[in-house]
Design an enzyme around this catalytic site. Structure first.
Site, PDB file in Angstrom:
ATOM      1  CB  SER A 118      -0.725   0.118   1.371  1.00 45.21           C
ATOM      2  OG  SER A 118      -1.579   1.370   1.333  1.00 45.21           O
ATOM      3  CD  GLU A 139      -7.290   3.335   0.015  1.00 45.78           C
ATOM      4  OE1 GLU A 139      -6.412   2.519   0.216  1.00 45.78           O
ATOM      5  OE2 GLU A 139      -7.651   3.408  -1.079  1.00 45.78           O
ATOM      6  CE  LYS A 186      -3.313  -2.559  -0.385  1.00 45.71           C
ATOM      7  NZ  LYS A 186      -3.156  -2.325  -1.704  1.00 45.71           N
ATOM      8  CG  HIS A 227      -4.698  -0.604   3.915  1.00 44.49           C
ATOM      9  ND1 HIS A 227      -4.945  -0.173   2.534  1.00 44.49           N
ATOM     10  CD2 HIS A 227      -4.039   0.098   4.700  1.00 44.49           C
ATOM     11  CE1 HIS A 227      -4.306   0.842   2.598  1.00 44.49           C
ATOM     12  NE2 HIS A 227      -3.837   0.988   3.759  1.00 44.49           N
ATOM     13  CG  ASN A 228      -7.140  -1.577  -0.626  1.00 41.99           C
ATOM     14  OD1 ASN A 228      -6.160  -1.130   0.042  1.00 41.99           O
ATOM     15  ND2 ASN A 228      -7.209  -1.689  -1.893  1.00 41.99           N
TER      16      ASN A 228
HETATM   17  P1  NBP Z   1      -2.273  -2.554 -13.603  1.00 43.25           P
HETATM   18  O1  NBP Z   1      -3.126  -3.328 -12.369  1.00 43.25           O
HETATM   19  O2  NBP Z   1      -2.924  -1.550 -14.275  1.00 43.25           O
HETATM   20  O3  NBP Z   1      -1.753  -3.734 -14.368  1.00 43.25           O
HETATM   21  C1  NBP Z   1      -0.703  -3.564 -15.451  1.00 43.25           C
HETATM   22  C2  NBP Z   1       0.306  -4.330 -15.296  1.00 43.25           C
HETATM   23  O4  NBP Z   1      -0.065  -5.810 -15.742  1.00 43.25           O
HETATM   24  C3  NBP Z   1       1.046  -4.135 -16.713  1.00 43.25           C
HETATM   25  O5  NBP Z   1       2.365  -4.342 -16.418  1.00 43.25           O
HETATM   26  C4  NBP Z   1       0.525  -5.158 -17.988  1.00 43.25           C
HETATM   27  O6  NBP Z   1       1.525  -5.550 -18.716  1.00 43.25           O
HETATM   28  C5  NBP Z   1       0.341  -6.421 -16.901  1.00 43.25           C
HETATM   29  N1  NBP Z   1      -0.633  -7.509 -17.370  1.00 43.25           N
HETATM   30  C6  NBP Z   1      -1.744  -7.544 -17.831  1.00 43.25           C
HETATM   31 BR1  NBP Z   1      -2.976  -5.955 -17.460  1.00 43.25          BR
HETATM   32  N2  NBP Z   1      -2.290  -8.614 -18.084  1.00 43.25           N
HETATM   33  C7  NBP Z   1      -1.180  -9.488 -18.121  1.00 43.25           C
HETATM   34  C8  NBP Z   1      -0.812 -10.542 -18.435  1.00 43.25           C
HETATM   35  N3  NBP Z   1      -1.652 -11.428 -19.098  1.00 43.25           N
HETATM   36  N4  NBP Z   1       0.339 -11.205 -18.713  1.00 43.25           N
HETATM   37  C9  NBP Z   1       1.289 -10.342 -18.156  1.00 43.25           C
HETATM   38  N5  NBP Z   1       1.315  -9.170 -17.734  1.00 43.25           N
HETATM   39  C10 NBP Z   1       0.058  -8.600 -17.684  1.00 43.25           C
HETATM   40  O7  NBP Z   1      -0.834  -2.052 -12.848  1.00 43.25           O
HETATM   41  P2  NBP Z   1      -0.688  -0.931 -11.414  1.00 43.25           P
HETATM   42  O8  NBP Z   1      -1.612  -0.122 -11.099  1.00 43.25           O
HETATM   43  O9  NBP Z   1       0.884  -0.793 -11.537  1.00 43.25           O
HETATM   44  O10 NBP Z   1      -0.994  -2.378 -10.285  1.00 43.25           O
HETATM   45  C11 NBP Z   1      -0.324  -3.545 -10.077  1.00 43.25           C
HETATM   46  C12 NBP Z   1      -0.833  -4.344  -8.931  1.00 43.25           C
HETATM   47  O11 NBP Z   1      -0.849  -3.771  -7.677  1.00 43.25           O
HETATM   48  C13 NBP Z   1      -2.146  -4.599  -9.105  1.00 43.25           C
HETATM   49  O12 NBP Z   1      -2.802  -5.715  -8.558  1.00 43.25           O
HETATM   50  C14 NBP Z   1      -3.101  -3.455  -8.320  1.00 43.25           C
HETATM   51  O13 NBP Z   1      -4.217  -3.802  -7.896  1.00 43.25           O
HETATM   52  C15 NBP Z   1      -2.082  -3.337  -7.055  1.00 43.25           C
HETATM   53  N6  NBP Z   1      -1.848  -1.998  -6.459  1.00 43.25           N
HETATM   54  C16 NBP Z   1      -1.897  -0.860  -7.297  1.00 43.25           C
HETATM   55  C17 NBP Z   1      -1.992   0.123  -6.638  1.00 43.25           C
HETATM   56  C18 NBP Z   1      -2.093   1.392  -7.226  1.00 43.25           C
HETATM   57  O14 NBP Z   1      -2.084   2.488  -6.796  1.00 43.25           O
HETATM   58  N7  NBP Z   1      -2.235   1.398  -8.532  1.00 43.25           N
HETATM   59  C19 NBP Z   1      -1.950   0.266  -5.262  1.00 43.25           C
HETATM   60  C20 NBP Z   1      -1.635  -0.757  -4.529  1.00 43.25           C
HETATM   61  C21 NBP Z   1      -1.685  -2.074  -5.280  1.00 43.25           C
HETATM   62  P3  NBP Z   1       1.414  -4.693 -20.330  1.00 43.25           P
HETATM   63  O15 NBP Z   1       2.172  -3.433 -20.052  1.00 43.25           O
HETATM   64  O16 NBP Z   1       1.853  -5.696 -21.175  1.00 43.25           O
HETATM   65  O17 NBP Z   1      -0.045  -4.504 -20.638  1.00 43.25           O
END
Ligand code: NBP
Length: 463
Positions: A128, A190, A183, A186-187
């Site tokens: 987080s 939030e 987590k 937590h959300n």
């Molecule tokens: P996203 O949740 O938007 O995921 C994008 C990533 O997943 C890209 O690298 C994409 O690759 C990859 N991907 C997907 Br979509 N399908 C795929 C597949 N079939 N095979 C391989 N790679 C694949 O990214 P994020 O916002 O950075 O979040 C990542 C994780 O962290 C998620 O689980 C999210 O819930 C969690 N999270 C996010 C936050 C936040 O603030 N954003 C905070 C805390 C936790 P590509 O580039 O090839 O499409």
């Protein structure tokens, strides 16, 4: 060539920043992304001796020390299974896959079991703090096999945020899905806090007619006191931001998005039979907000006129501060109650004092109040509302929450989460509820029987 300590697969905003954080803390790291262009652009900007990119999973696996540690930072759901499927052919006995995303804890339990059959280790670690936290220090919520945790602990400790006393915001939580469960909760908390803050904003904006800039100053004040928290802190610039003469917030569409962790928490509460009214109402609030066209239509059918609250603003903002603070406490109390039940049912043995500690830095719900919770939970009591210190504060200030909810209702200002906090409190703190009447109704129409207060047994009456 030196091998890497860890790999990160998935280079969207979270993966990129987590990878940079790991490299910045002296660990050699390999990275991969399904879309190679994204990886190349990332390496062009941030690549170094400690941070190298790979275009295929086979060479990525070869670049790692054994046991290999592969971190996944990708979209939760089927994408995780698809990556596991592709990478396992390049792994050997004892290698570790860590899911840093927001996966459903039940999926984590299933994946751990499935990979165990292949002599591979699967571990869940909630992260987080959004993109800023991932880069500069997130709160980490790891759950799974203890030995596996010990393998990854040095890396996790080095990248985590610090709590109020300077300790790392990471601790071993418990077996299997406990990290992802925490987590999720937590959300959920939030969601509840953000909704109550939005209700406070609504009362000040629509009830008192304040401009966003004026409300920003009130949140700045709140952030100096007992409500000090990351969410109150960021409310200040969000509400103060101007575009020319106008406040940007007034131009933001009033339709809130959601990615599903709040909804999952609400579903969990129903499945485990735990009252989670603040969080659940905050999910409903987002649902209602998304029906913009229907709301616009209904607002014409149910014209409410303008309601202006005439109270003294200075006095009222203090009352509102107490009301919001109690709402926050009740939201945490409900979240911890869900954790207590889940921990018992799943045999996780969660340590609530430690949880309150690791949420003090990096994460979105980091707040001063967690310092008190860390101390209070040392007693072993898990229900915040049973603690004398909490009871004393609520007893002295609950009239402020009652006043805010009542005044809002009289002025047609919705307080879904604040009123839920109040109503759940009123209900669970009454010795005799009105459920006897429900039992009477059930017995009348369905012969469902009832128990009595004056004698043992099960009864049915010809009412
Ligand atoms: P996203 O949740 O938007 O995921 C994008 C990533 O997943 C890209 O690298 C994409 O690759 C990859 N991907 C997907 Br979509 N399908 C795929 C597949 N079939 N095979 C391989 N790679 C694949 O990214 P994020 O916002 O950075 O979040 C990542 C994780 O962290 C998620 O689980 C999210 O819930 C969690 N999270 C996010 C936050 C936040 O603030 N954003 C905070 C805390 C936790 P590509 O580039 O090839 O499409």
């Amino acid at each position: 060539m030196n091998k890497s300590k860890i790999a990160i697969i998935g280079l969207a905003v979270m993966g990129q920043n987590l990878a940079r954080n790991i490299a910045n803390n002296g660990h050699k790291i390999s990275v991969y992304n399904r879309t190679t262009k994204v990886m190349n652009e990332f390496i062009d900007e941030y690549g170094s001796e400690n941070l190298e990119g790979y275009e295929d999973l086979c060479t990525l696996a070869k670049s790692l020390e054994k046991p290999r540690i592969i971190g996944l930072m990708i979209k939760s759901g089927p994408a995780i299974d698809s990556v596991i499927e592709s990478i396992t052919q390049f792994l050997e006995d004892g290698d570790i896959i860590v899911d840093f995303g927001n996966s459903n804890y039940q999926d984590t339990i299933k994946r751990e079991k499935k990979l165990k059959e292949k002599n591979l280790k699967f571990f869940g670690c909630g992260v987080s703090g959004g993109e800023e936290g991932a880069l500069n220090g997130p709160s980490l919520m790891p759950g799974g096999d203890k030995e596996t945790y010990e393998c990854i602990e040095p890396i996790l400790k080095s990248i985590a945020a610090k709590d109020f006393k300077g300790k790392d915001c990471v601790t071993y939580l418990g077996q299997d899905g406990s990290g992802h469960y925490l987590k999720m909760v937590h959300n959920g908390i939030e969601y509840g806090i953000m909704q109550m803050m939005a209700e406070v904003y609504g009362i000040l904006k629509n009830g008192f007619g304040l401009k966003a800039g004026e409300i920003s100053k009130i949140f700045a004040n709140y952030n100096e006191g007992k409500l000090k928290s990351y969410l109150c802190e960021i409310a200040v610039p969000i509400l103060a931001k101007k575009e020319g003469e106008d406040y940007l917030i007034d131009k933001v569409l009033d339709s809130a998005a959601q990615k599903g962790t709040g909804r999952l928490t609400a579903i969990e509460s129903l499945e485990r039979g735990v009252g989670l009214s603040v969080i659940t109402q905050s999910v409903y609030a987002r649902v209602y907000s998304s029906f913009k066209n229907t709301r616009t239509e209904l607002s014409k059918l149910y014209e409410k006129g303008t309601h202006k609250i005439e109270d003294d603003l200075e006095e009222f903002t203090k009352i509102l501060e107490n009301a919001l603070y109690i709402g926050v406490i009740i939201s945490y109390a409900q979240g911890f109650r869900l954790l207590e039940v889940a921990s018992d049912e799943q045999n996780w043995d969660l340590n609530f004092s430690e949880i309150s500690r690791i949420w003090q830095g990096g994460c979105i719900i980091r707040a001063k109040v967690l310092e008190s919770f860390e101390t209070l939970f040392v007693s072993g009591e898990k229900n915040l509302l049973k603690m004398p210190e909490v009871a004393k504060y609520i007893n002295e200030n609950i009239d402020d929450l009652r006043y805010v909810v009542g005044l809002s209702a009289m002025n047609a200002l919705p307080t879904l989460s604040l009123s839920s906090a109040l109503n759940s409190f009123e209900y669970i703190t009454q010795e005799r509820s009105t459920a006897n009447f429900i039992q009477g109704l059930r017995d009348y129409f369905g012969a469902h029987t009832f128990k009595r207060t004056d004698k043992e047994g099960t009864f049915h009456s010809e009412w």
